[in-house]
Design a protein around this motif. Structure first.
Motif, PDB file in Angstrom:
ATOM      1  N   PHE A 134      65.078  27.015  78.464  1.00  0.00           N
ATOM      2  CA  PHE A 134      64.219  27.416  79.363  1.00  0.00           C
ATOM      3  C   PHE A 134      63.029  27.506  78.611  1.00  0.00           C
ATOM      4  O   PHE A 134      62.787  28.067  77.560  1.00  0.00           O
ATOM      5  CB  PHE A 134      64.505  28.670  80.084  1.00  0.00           C
ATOM      6  CG  PHE A 134      65.715  28.620  81.116  1.00  0.00           C
ATOM      7  CD1 PHE A 134      65.757  28.408  82.384  1.00  0.00           C
ATOM      8  CD2 PHE A 134      67.139  28.876  80.379  1.00  0.00           C
ATOM      9  CE1 PHE A 134      66.879  28.037  83.151  1.00  0.00           C
ATOM     10  CE2 PHE A 134      68.141  29.102  81.092  1.00  0.00           C
ATOM     11  CZ  PHE A 134      67.975  28.523  82.531  1.00  0.00           C
ATOM     12  N   THR A 135      61.857  26.759  79.156  1.00  0.00           N
ATOM     13  CA  THR A 135      60.622  26.781  78.517  1.00  0.00           C
ATOM     14  C   THR A 135      59.457  27.327  79.550  1.00  0.00           C
ATOM     15  O   THR A 135      59.398  26.837  80.734  1.00  0.00           O
ATOM     16  CB  THR A 135      60.194  25.389  78.222  1.00  0.00           C
ATOM     17  OG1 THR A 135      61.048  24.833  77.229  1.00  0.00           O
ATOM     18  CG2 THR A 135      58.749  25.579  77.452  1.00  0.00           C
ATOM     19  N   PHE A 136      58.857  28.518  79.170  1.00  0.00           N
ATOM     20  CA  PHE A 136      57.970  29.083  79.948  1.00  0.00           C
ATOM     21  C   PHE A 136      56.686  28.593  79.513  1.00  0.00           C
ATOM     22  O   PHE A 136      56.330  29.013  78.369  1.00  0.00           O
ATOM     23  CB  PHE A 136      58.020  30.611  79.939  1.00  0.00           C
ATOM     24  CG  PHE A 136      59.365  31.274  80.637  1.00  0.00           C
ATOM     25  CD1 PHE A 136      60.194  30.347  81.466  1.00  0.00           C
ATOM     26  CD2 PHE A 136      59.905  32.472  80.144  1.00  0.00           C
ATOM     27  CE1 PHE A 136      61.356  30.897  81.926  1.00  0.00           C
ATOM     28  CE2 PHE A 136      61.074  32.750  80.522  1.00  0.00           C
ATOM     29  CZ  PHE A 136      61.865  32.091  81.311  1.00  0.00           C
ATOM     30  N   GLY A 137      55.600  28.092  80.248  1.00  0.00           N
ATOM     31  CA  GLY A 137      54.308  27.872  79.821  1.00  0.00           C
ATOM     32  C   GLY A 137      53.419  29.351  80.038  1.00  0.00           C
ATOM     33  O   GLY A 137      53.580  29.955  80.997  1.00  0.00           O
ATOM     34  N   VAL A 138      52.405  29.366  79.090  1.00  0.00           N
ATOM     35  CA  VAL A 138      51.712  30.613  79.007  1.00  0.00           C
ATOM     36  C   VAL A 138      50.051  29.880  79.215  1.00  0.00           C
ATOM     37  O   VAL A 138      49.687  29.262  78.199  1.00  0.00           O
ATOM     38  CB  VAL A 138      51.453  31.289  77.827  1.00  0.00           C
ATOM     39  CG1 VAL A 138      50.752  32.456  77.947  1.00  0.00           C
ATOM     40  CG2 VAL A 138      53.225  31.850  77.788  1.00  0.00           C
ATOM     41  N   LEU A 139      49.553  30.107  80.459  1.00  0.00           N
ATOM     42  CA  LEU A 139      48.132  29.646  80.696  1.00  0.00           C
ATOM     43  C   LEU A 139      47.144  30.904  80.360  1.00  0.00           C
ATOM     44  O   LEU A 139      47.361  31.537  81.321  1.00  0.00           O
ATOM     45  CB  LEU A 139      48.197  29.044  81.989  1.00  0.00           C
ATOM     46  CG  LEU A 139      46.988  27.989  82.388  1.00  0.00           C
ATOM     47  CD1 LEU A 139      46.799  26.972  81.522  1.00  0.00           C
ATOM     48  CD2 LEU A 139      47.225  27.574  83.607  1.00  0.00           C
ATOM     49  N   ILE A 175      56.837  37.754  80.551  1.00  0.00           N
ATOM     50  CA  ILE A 175      57.971  37.065  80.136  1.00  0.00           C
ATOM     51  C   ILE A 175      59.241  37.279  80.585  1.00  0.00           C
ATOM     52  O   ILE A 175      60.003  36.645  81.114  1.00  0.00           O
ATOM     53  CB  ILE A 175      57.786  36.991  78.372  1.00  0.00           C
ATOM     54  CG1 ILE A 175      56.686  36.059  78.005  1.00  0.00           C
ATOM     55  CG2 ILE A 175      59.021  36.193  77.770  1.00  0.00           C
ATOM     56  CD1 ILE A 175      56.654  34.631  78.470  1.00  0.00           C
ATOM     57  N   TYR A 176      59.298  38.708  80.555  1.00  0.00           N
ATOM     58  CA  TYR A 176      60.568  39.162  81.137  1.00  0.00           C
ATOM     59  C   TYR A 176      60.786  38.871  82.463  1.00  0.00           C
ATOM     60  O   TYR A 176      61.777  38.919  83.116  1.00  0.00           O
ATOM     61  CB  TYR A 176      60.769  40.765  80.737  1.00  0.00           C
ATOM     62  CG  TYR A 176      61.798  40.714  79.425  1.00  0.00           C
ATOM     63  CD1 TYR A 176      62.993  40.977  79.548  1.00  0.00           C
ATOM     64  CD2 TYR A 176      60.876  40.848  78.437  1.00  0.00           C
ATOM     65  CE1 TYR A 176      63.827  41.009  78.455  1.00  0.00           C
ATOM     66  CE2 TYR A 176      61.913  40.999  77.041  1.00  0.00           C
ATOM     67  CZ  TYR A 176      63.153  40.964  77.141  1.00  0.00           C
ATOM     68  OH  TYR A 176      63.845  40.959  75.943  1.00  0.00           O
ATOM     69  N   SER A 177      59.740  39.145  83.433  1.00  0.00           N
ATOM     70  CA  SER A 177      59.738  38.621  84.698  1.00  0.00           C
ATOM     71  C   SER A 177      60.152  37.447  85.120  1.00  0.00           C
ATOM     72  O   SER A 177      61.188  37.173  86.028  1.00  0.00           O
ATOM     73  CB  SER A 177      58.377  38.987  85.396  1.00  0.00           C
ATOM     74  OG  SER A 177      58.111  40.385  85.326  1.00  0.00           O
ATOM     75  N   LEU A 178      59.776  36.425  84.409  1.00  0.00           N
ATOM     76  CA  LEU A 178      60.100  35.007  84.516  1.00  0.00           C
ATOM     77  C   LEU A 178      61.588  34.947  84.433  1.00  0.00           C
ATOM     78  O   LEU A 178      62.300  34.258  84.797  1.00  0.00           O
ATOM     79  CB  LEU A 178      59.333  34.039  83.688  1.00  0.00           C
ATOM     80  CG  LEU A 178      57.779  34.111  84.100  1.00  0.00           C
ATOM     81  CD1 LEU A 178      57.042  33.199  83.020  1.00  0.00           C
ATOM     82  CD2 LEU A 178      57.786  33.295  85.369  1.00  0.00           C
ATOM     83  N   TYR A 179      61.914  35.566  83.135  1.00  0.00           N
ATOM     84  CA  TYR A 179      63.322  35.452  82.537  1.00  0.00           C
ATOM     85  C   TYR A 179      64.300  36.112  83.676  1.00  0.00           C
ATOM     86  O   TYR A 179      65.307  35.375  84.013  1.00  0.00           O
ATOM     87  CB  TYR A 179      63.329  36.362  81.240  1.00  0.00           C
ATOM     88  CG  TYR A 179      64.879  36.524  80.957  1.00  0.00           C
ATOM     89  CD1 TYR A 179      65.494  35.364  80.273  1.00  0.00           C
ATOM     90  CD2 TYR A 179      65.478  37.778  80.602  1.00  0.00           C
ATOM     91  CE1 TYR A 179      66.902  35.720  79.813  1.00  0.00           C
ATOM     92  CE2 TYR A 179      66.875  37.982  80.024  1.00  0.00           C
ATOM     93  CZ  TYR A 179      67.466  37.078  79.912  1.00  0.00           C
ATOM     94  OH  TYR A 179      68.760  37.128  79.456  1.00  0.00           O
ATOM     95  N   ARG A 180      64.166  37.287  84.122  1.00  0.00           N
ATOM     96  CA  ARG A 180      65.234  37.702  85.304  1.00  0.00           C
ATOM     97  C   ARG A 180      65.018  36.877  86.377  1.00  0.00           C
ATOM     98  O   ARG A 180      66.021  36.865  86.977  1.00  0.00           O
ATOM     99  CB  ARG A 180      64.669  39.161  85.351  1.00  0.00           C
ATOM    100  CG  ARG A 180      64.745  39.997  84.307  1.00  0.00           C
ATOM    101  CD  ARG A 180      64.581  41.640  84.794  1.00  0.00           C
ATOM    102  NE  ARG A 180      64.463  42.405  83.657  1.00  0.00           N
ATOM    103  CZ  ARG A 180      63.628  43.053  82.912  1.00  0.00           C
ATOM    104  NH1 ARG A 180      62.253  42.819  83.146  1.00  0.00           N
ATOM    105  NH2 ARG A 180      63.709  43.779  81.996  1.00  0.00           N
ATOM    106  N   HIS A 181      64.075  36.332  86.788  1.00  0.00           N
ATOM    107  CA  HIS A 181      63.863  35.640  88.184  1.00  0.00           C
ATOM    108  C   HIS A 181      64.545  34.407  87.953  1.00  0.00           C
ATOM    109  O   HIS A 181      65.369  33.760  88.659  1.00  0.00           O
ATOM    110  CB  HIS A 181      62.666  35.293  88.518  1.00  0.00           C
ATOM    111  CG  HIS A 181      62.709  34.431  89.864  1.00  0.00           C
ATOM    112  ND1 HIS A 181      62.826  34.988  90.923  1.00  0.00           N
ATOM    113  CD2 HIS A 181      62.029  32.987  90.107  1.00  0.00           C
ATOM    114  CE1 HIS A 181      62.702  33.985  91.785  1.00  0.00           C
ATOM    115  NE2 HIS A 181      62.056  32.941  91.182  1.00  0.00           N
ATOM    116  N   ILE A 182      64.189  33.426  86.971  1.00  0.00           N
ATOM    117  CA  ILE A 182      64.876  31.984  86.492  1.00  0.00           C
ATOM    118  C   ILE A 182      66.022  32.177  85.911  1.00  0.00           C
ATOM    119  O   ILE A 182      66.851  31.192  86.548  1.00  0.00           O
ATOM    120  CB  ILE A 182      63.760  31.197  85.782  1.00  0.00           C
ATOM    121  CG1 ILE A 182      62.252  31.409  86.310  1.00  0.00           C
ATOM    122  CG2 ILE A 182      64.218  30.155  85.166  1.00  0.00           C
ATOM    123  CD1 ILE A 182      61.058  30.833  85.642  1.00  0.00           C
TER     124      ILE A 182
END
Length: 347
Positions: A60-65, A312-319
């Protein structure tokens, strides 16, 4: 905790049959499916999505803008430390991050970099909105539905963010004013350094500060706006010249971002004969130094490291884990002083 093996044993079927029922892959008779689903309900079985993703070995790749990291200002590098800490903890879970930095003083820069971000293969976005909320709102409203996004540092109202991670800007401004009131005698004059963009969290801090003094007419407030808030080296000295060369007799200064250290340096060089009360934000290295030396009175810390980390952890838990996340995560209003900074910890 119930397992596939236990369900299969009770239903007198194979583990593969149970797996097909759970994931609705078919090729199971209705009678067996009903029996398996009944056992699943009785055992309160919950699929281990974490284990499933690991088995698939999906990355999984999360973008940080976020704005470009001005090392001298020091705020955004702190947020990056929190993001990188989260990624280091989640590395074995195949979580990666790609940074997309934009010029916080340019709408065109955000538009260009945000287009680049969504052209990449990303599973979610962590976004620091910056100053131009209308442009950012337009961007996220046109995002694909399958790209969830989290805001940190400040919210963008009227959007469908997965989570907003921030500090209560109005109340932090009110708190800063209360502290300034304790520092200054009556009457006094106070300079406020903030931004002009409406709805921005920095302006909301200034508004909270001003509202506190509404019923205290002996305190005169004067608001000043730097032209380049994210790169203050280019503008803050000119602004401070304007403040101190004006007819105002300034006793205290409140800055709504991490500029307190720059104000200290200007005063030390140009106005050393007078002690000014000074309140600002964020524990950048220079702000910490001058706080310890008693040249800054109070710092309100909005914990950028923790904001980035939680984003980051919010995205991780959701996705990845498919777990619910809080829609709003508020950072505490921490008052840091010369006396307590040695005991203060972030992550």
């Amino acid at each position: 905790m119930a397992t596939l093996k236990e369900i299969a044993k009770r239903a007198n079927v194979s583990i593969g049959t149970v797996d097909r029922v759970i994931h609705k892959r078919g090729n199971v008779s209705k009678l067996k499916e009903n029996k398996i689903r009944k056992i699943i309900a009785e055992l309160d079985y919950k699929p281990n999505l974490f284990a499933q993703q690991l088995q698939k070995n999906k990355k999984f790749t999360f973008g940080v803008l976020m704005p470009e990291t001005d090392v001298k200002l020091g705020y955004w590098p702190m947020a990056m430390r929190g993001i990188n800490k989260a990624i280091s903890e989640l590395w074995k879970q195949n979580i990666r991050v790609t940074y997309f930095h934009y010029d916080a003083n340019s709408k065109e820069s955000f538009q260009k970099i945000s287009r680049i971000a969504i052209q990449n293969s990303i599973d979610g976005l962590l976004i620091a909105p910056g100053l131009y909320l209308d442009v950012i709102r337009d961007f996220v409203l046109h995002l694909e539905d399958n790209i969830p996004y989290v805001f940190f540092d400040s919210p963008v109202h009227g959007t469908k963010s997965l989570c907003d991670i921030l500090q209560d800007a109005y109340n932090s401004g009110w708190l800063s004013a209360k502290l300034m009131h304790l520092l200054l005698p009556n009457p006094s004059e106070i300079a406020i350094i903030t931004v002009q963009q409406k709805g921005n969290h920095l302006q909301n801090r200034a508004y909270g500060f001003i509202q506190y003094f509404q019923d205290k007419p002996d305190y005169k407030l004067h608001t000043f706006f730097p032209k380049v808030i994210e790169s203050p080296m280019h503008d803050i000295d000119h602004l401070l010249d304007k403040i101190f060369q004006s007819r105002y007799k300034i006793d205290g200064i409140f800055t709504t971002n991490a500029l307190a250290y720059k104000i200290v340096e200007y005063i030390s060089e140009n106005r050393p004969e007078k002690k000014y009360s000074l309140i600002g934000y964020d524990l950048t290295e220079k702000n910490k130094q001058y706080l310890k030396e008693g040249l800054i009175d109070f710092i309100i810390n909005q914990k950028p490291e923790i904001q980035g980390y939680k984003g980051i952890y919010s995205l991780y838990r959701h996705i990845v884990l498919k777990e619910p996340v809080q829609s709003t995560v508020l950072m505490s209003l921490d008052i840091v002083t010369k006396e307590n900074i040695a005991y203060y910890q972030e992550i």
